[in-house]
Design a protein around this motif. Sequence first.
Motif, PDB file in Angstrom:
ATOM      1  N   THR A   1      34.611  17.702  70.156  1.00 52.29           N
ATOM      2  CA  THR A   1      34.056  18.402  71.096  1.00 52.29           C
ATOM      3  C   THR A   1      32.338  18.489  71.450  1.00 52.29           C
ATOM      4  O   THR A   1      31.911  18.813  70.182  1.00 52.29           O
ATOM      5  CB  THR A   1      34.567  19.701  71.319  1.00 52.29           C
ATOM      6  N   VAL A   2      32.034  17.877  72.450  1.00 50.78           N
ATOM      7  CA  VAL A   2      30.615  18.025  72.544  1.00 50.78           C
ATOM      8  C   VAL A   2      30.369  18.687  73.955  1.00 50.78           C
ATOM      9  O   VAL A   2      30.744  18.111  75.163  1.00 50.78           O
ATOM     10  CB  VAL A   2      29.996  16.764  72.587  1.00 50.78           C
ATOM     11  N   LYS A   3      29.589  19.837  73.919  1.00 53.50           N
ATOM     12  CA  LYS A   3      29.362  20.729  75.088  1.00 53.50           C
ATOM     13  C   LYS A   3      28.278  20.023  76.093  1.00 53.50           C
ATOM     14  O   LYS A   3      28.633  19.979  77.181  1.00 53.50           O
ATOM     15  CB  LYS A   3      28.865  22.030  74.742  1.00 53.50           C
ATOM     16  N   GLN A   4      27.551  19.443  75.226  1.00 55.92           N
ATOM     17  CA  GLN A   4      26.597  18.554  76.252  1.00 55.92           C
ATOM     18  C   GLN A   4      26.481  17.164  76.123  1.00 55.92           C
ATOM     19  O   GLN A   4      27.623  16.676  76.277  1.00 55.92           O
ATOM     20  CB  GLN A   4      24.882  19.145  76.349  1.00 55.92           C
ATOM     21  N   SER A   5      25.547  16.521  75.969  1.00 53.06           N
ATOM     22  CA  SER A   5      25.157  15.231  75.780  1.00 53.06           C
ATOM     23  C   SER A   5      25.393  14.586  74.312  1.00 53.06           C
ATOM     24  O   SER A   5      25.111  15.043  73.287  1.00 53.06           O
ATOM     25  CB  SER A   5      23.864  14.690  76.272  1.00 53.06           C
ATOM     26  N   VAL A   6      25.693  13.059  74.558  1.00 52.58           N
ATOM     27  CA  VAL A   6      25.815  12.418  73.547  1.00 52.58           C
ATOM     28  C   VAL A   6      24.849  11.201  74.001  1.00 52.58           C
ATOM     29  O   VAL A   6      25.079  10.342  74.762  1.00 52.58           O
ATOM     30  CB  VAL A   6      27.389  11.850  73.028  1.00 52.58           C
ATOM     31  N   VAL A   7      23.594  11.119  73.006  1.00 55.73           N
ATOM     32  CA  VAL A   7      22.694  10.196  73.549  1.00 55.73           C
ATOM     33  C   VAL A   7      22.489   9.172  72.371  1.00 55.73           C
ATOM     34  O   VAL A   7      22.222   9.592  71.219  1.00 55.73           O
ATOM     35  CB  VAL A   7      21.385  10.624  73.842  1.00 55.73           C
TER      36      VAL A   7
ATOM     37  N   LEU B   1      30.310  20.355  68.675  1.00 54.54           N
ATOM     38  CA  LEU B   1      29.023  20.222  68.835  1.00 54.54           C
ATOM     39  C   LEU B   1      28.386  20.559  70.047  1.00 54.54           C
ATOM     40  O   LEU B   1      29.059  20.618  71.054  1.00 54.54           O
ATOM     41  CB  LEU B   1      28.557  18.681  68.565  1.00 54.54           C
ATOM     42  N   HIS B   2      27.019  21.123  69.971  1.00 54.23           N
ATOM     43  CA  HIS B   2      26.553  21.411  71.116  1.00 54.23           C
ATOM     44  C   HIS B   2      26.061  20.070  72.085  1.00 54.23           C
ATOM     45  O   HIS B   2      26.090  19.578  73.045  1.00 54.23           O
ATOM     46  CB  HIS B   2      25.348  22.496  71.069  1.00 54.23           C
ATOM     47  N   SER B   3      25.284  19.333  70.911  1.00 53.65           N
ATOM     48  CA  SER B   3      24.840  18.007  71.469  1.00 53.65           C
ATOM     49  C   SER B   3      24.590  16.876  70.234  1.00 53.65           C
ATOM     50  O   SER B   3      24.518  17.515  69.179  1.00 53.65           O
ATOM     51  CB  SER B   3      23.492  18.149  72.033  1.00 53.65           C
ATOM     52  N   LEU B   4      24.676  15.593  70.714  1.00 54.42           N
ATOM     53  CA  LEU B   4      24.543  14.834  69.429  1.00 54.42           C
ATOM     54  C   LEU B   4      23.510  13.559  70.044  1.00 54.42           C
ATOM     55  O   LEU B   4      23.340  13.019  71.018  1.00 54.42           O
ATOM     56  CB  LEU B   4      25.895  14.038  69.215  1.00 54.42           C
ATOM     57  N   SER B   5      22.285  13.333  69.234  1.00 55.66           N
ATOM     58  CA  SER B   5      21.331  12.414  69.621  1.00 55.66           C
ATOM     59  C   SER B   5      21.205  11.611  68.339  1.00 55.66           C
ATOM     60  O   SER B   5      20.983  11.909  67.351  1.00 55.66           O
ATOM     61  CB  SER B   5      19.891  13.007  69.783  1.00 55.66           C
TER      62      SER B   5
ATOM     63  N   GLN C   1      37.422  14.655  72.346  1.00 55.05           N
ATOM     64  CA  GLN C   1      38.385  15.205  72.997  1.00 55.05           C
ATOM     65  C   GLN C   1      37.798  15.448  74.292  1.00 55.05           C
ATOM     66  O   GLN C   1      38.233  15.529  75.463  1.00 55.05           O
ATOM     67  CB  GLN C   1      38.779  16.392  72.366  1.00 55.05           C
ATOM     68  N   HIS C   2      36.404  16.034  74.238  1.00 57.08           N
ATOM     69  CA  HIS C   2      35.701  16.260  75.704  1.00 57.08           C
ATOM     70  C   HIS C   2      34.252  16.005  75.078  1.00 57.08           C
ATOM     71  O   HIS C   2      33.776  16.880  74.120  1.00 57.08           O
ATOM     72  CB  HIS C   2      36.103  17.703  75.986  1.00 57.08           C
ATOM     73  N   ALA C   3      33.330  15.884  76.170  1.00 56.64           N
ATOM     74  CA  ALA C   3      31.984  15.730  75.778  1.00 56.64           C
ATOM     75  C   ALA C   3      31.238  15.679  77.547  1.00 56.64           C
ATOM     76  O   ALA C   3      32.147  15.091  78.425  1.00 56.64           O
ATOM     77  CB  ALA C   3      31.135  14.631  75.118  1.00 56.64           C
ATOM     78  N   ASP C   4      30.160  16.129  77.764  1.00 60.19           N
ATOM     79  CA  ASP C   4      29.583  16.295  78.967  1.00 60.19           C
ATOM     80  C   ASP C   4      29.332  14.843  79.687  1.00 60.19           C
ATOM     81  O   ASP C   4      29.491  14.411  80.483  1.00 60.19           O
ATOM     82  CB  ASP C   4      28.275  17.252  79.254  1.00 60.19           C
ATOM     83  N   SER C   5      28.479  13.981  78.686  1.00 61.53           N
ATOM     84  CA  SER C   5      28.108  12.868  79.040  1.00 61.53           C
ATOM     85  C   SER C   5      27.565  12.027  77.809  1.00 61.53           C
ATOM     86  O   SER C   5      27.549  12.357  76.673  1.00 61.53           O
ATOM     87  CB  SER C   5      26.634  12.917  79.627  1.00 61.53           C
ATOM     88  N   LEU C   6      27.771  10.639  78.118  1.00 64.71           N
ATOM     89  CA  LEU C   6      27.431   9.618  76.911  1.00 64.71           C
ATOM     90  C   LEU C   6      26.418   8.577  77.432  1.00 64.71           C
ATOM     91  O   LEU C   6      26.511   8.094  78.851  1.00 64.71           O
ATOM     92  CB  LEU C   6      28.690   8.996  76.584  1.00 64.71           C
ATOM     93  N   ALA C   7      25.301   8.347  76.722  1.00 57.48           N
ATOM     94  CA  ALA C   7      24.474   7.500  77.118  1.00 57.48           C
ATOM     95  C   ALA C   7      24.068   6.603  75.894  1.00 57.48           C
ATOM     96  O   ALA C   7      23.758   7.099  75.008  1.00 57.48           O
ATOM     97  CB  ALA C   7      22.940   8.090  77.732  1.00 57.48           C
ATOM     98  N   VAL C   8      24.374   5.091  76.258  1.00 49.17           N
ATOM     99  CA  VAL C   8      23.852   4.315  75.073  1.00 49.17           C
ATOM    100  C   VAL C   8      22.712   3.349  75.597  1.00 49.17           C
ATOM    101  O   VAL C   8      23.113   2.611  76.577  1.00 49.17           O
ATOM    102  CB  VAL C   8      25.120   3.542  74.545  1.00 49.17           C
ATOM    103  N   ARG C   9      21.552   3.368  74.895  1.00 45.31           N
ATOM    104  CA  ARG C   9      20.514   2.355  75.606  1.00 45.31           C
ATOM    105  C   ARG C   9      20.108   1.685  74.475  1.00 45.31           C
ATOM    106  O   ARG C   9      19.612   2.143  73.370  1.00 45.31           O
ATOM    107  CB  ARG C   9      19.636   3.423  76.392  1.00 45.31           C
ATOM    108  N   ASN C  10      19.491   0.548  74.853  1.00 37.30           N
ATOM    109  CA  ASN C  10      18.476  -0.236  74.191  1.00 37.30           C
ATOM    110  C   ASN C  10      18.782  -0.297  72.669  1.00 37.30           C
ATOM    111  O   ASN C  10      18.198  -0.284  71.788  1.00 37.30           O
ATOM    112  CB  ASN C  10      17.058   0.323  74.096  1.00 37.30           C
TER     113      ASN C  10
END
Length: 391
Positions: free
Chosen positions: A223-229, A204-208, A243-252
């Motif tokens: 694999t995620v090149k940028q963010s998982v939100v 993936l490039h990103s996952l939202s 295996q790899h991702a740039d960032s992970l954010a879990v909110r609210n």
Amino acid sequence: MTKKRIDKFGKTFEYLKDPETREREMGQSLLTVDGAIFQGIPFEDMDWKNIVFKNCDFFGNYDIGPNTQNNVRYEDCRFSGILSFGKTHNVRFLRCAWVGAPVMFAEKGSTDTVFESCTFAGKSPNPNQQGGVGSHGDAEFIDCYAKWFSLVGDASLTLRKCECEGASIETDSEANSGDDFLSSKVVIQQSKLRGYFDMRATSLHSLSIQDTVIERFDISRSTVKQSVVIERVKGGYLNMYPQHADSLAVRNSQLYGNDNKIFSAYAGSFRTIEIDNVTFGGGTNYPPVVVAGGFSKISESRISHVSENIRIKNSRIPYLASDYLNTPFFQIVNCEIDDLDLSNGRVENLEIQGNLIRRGVNFSNTQVKQSRIQPLTKAQVKLDGSNIRLN
């Protein structure tokens, strides 16, 4: 409604087979095809444009394969078999149905391809017996229902107001396309993902994911090149072990667990992790919330991955397992935690402030360079093998 084979449609049939003749005789006027059965008659390598198909059935293997489709609309149509949409632009599927294990994709470079209020009904929970529909370019699914089916979008994939049951997402990969494979931007909004929703081993490039109900979600080995939100999600179990991702954010969000699991994130896979205003689990027999790993359990000399920073804030966590971390910065602030495991870690800057910690904290064998730790009682803390000094 009585349907008939497309070769019984006279001029309409001729125009579909020979778009150049159609353009000479009727210019760019819209062509409507209503109540036709497409089966056993090949339609290959032509360019379809400005067409509306209504109440049509498209059946067969390799019978349908236009070169391109531009400004084409399918309304209340049925599809089955192995078919191709060609390279698409401004193509709409409205209230259409795919049954069994069909395989149908728009080709690479396709844009503005939308499936709305469609049904994808697979015949088996076995992934090897499920169908797949979507695009090797961009695909958008709106208000659709999918059971035991793969939804595909190699360049981008959007699910909005969809309900999925035992479904999965597939994207392009190096194994499929070589070094220049596409990395999909996946967006899931206002949807219900029932059962096991599988995104394992995707690229993936990103996952939202936003405003969505999830029972069991899995991106392990991806694999995620940028963010998982992940925002405003209610659900059971999330497996965030790519295996790899740039960032992970879990909110609210609220995650209450499924199959005795709540949340797992491999810290070594992410450059940064942020968890903010999330309620995890509940009750007395709770499984751990796992944000751990990066420092090898096999040998102290083996450091597999280093995360840049991990921040956990304003959250309710019955049992937080953050052992074997390898990170320059780890912060836990303003949380409610019953049990906290921070053992066997290597943390340059550790901050634990303003939390309600009801039972124990395990710092065993954890080494830090700097720390700011709220007052804890000696009965709460395990410090064997650690250099942490409490205030």
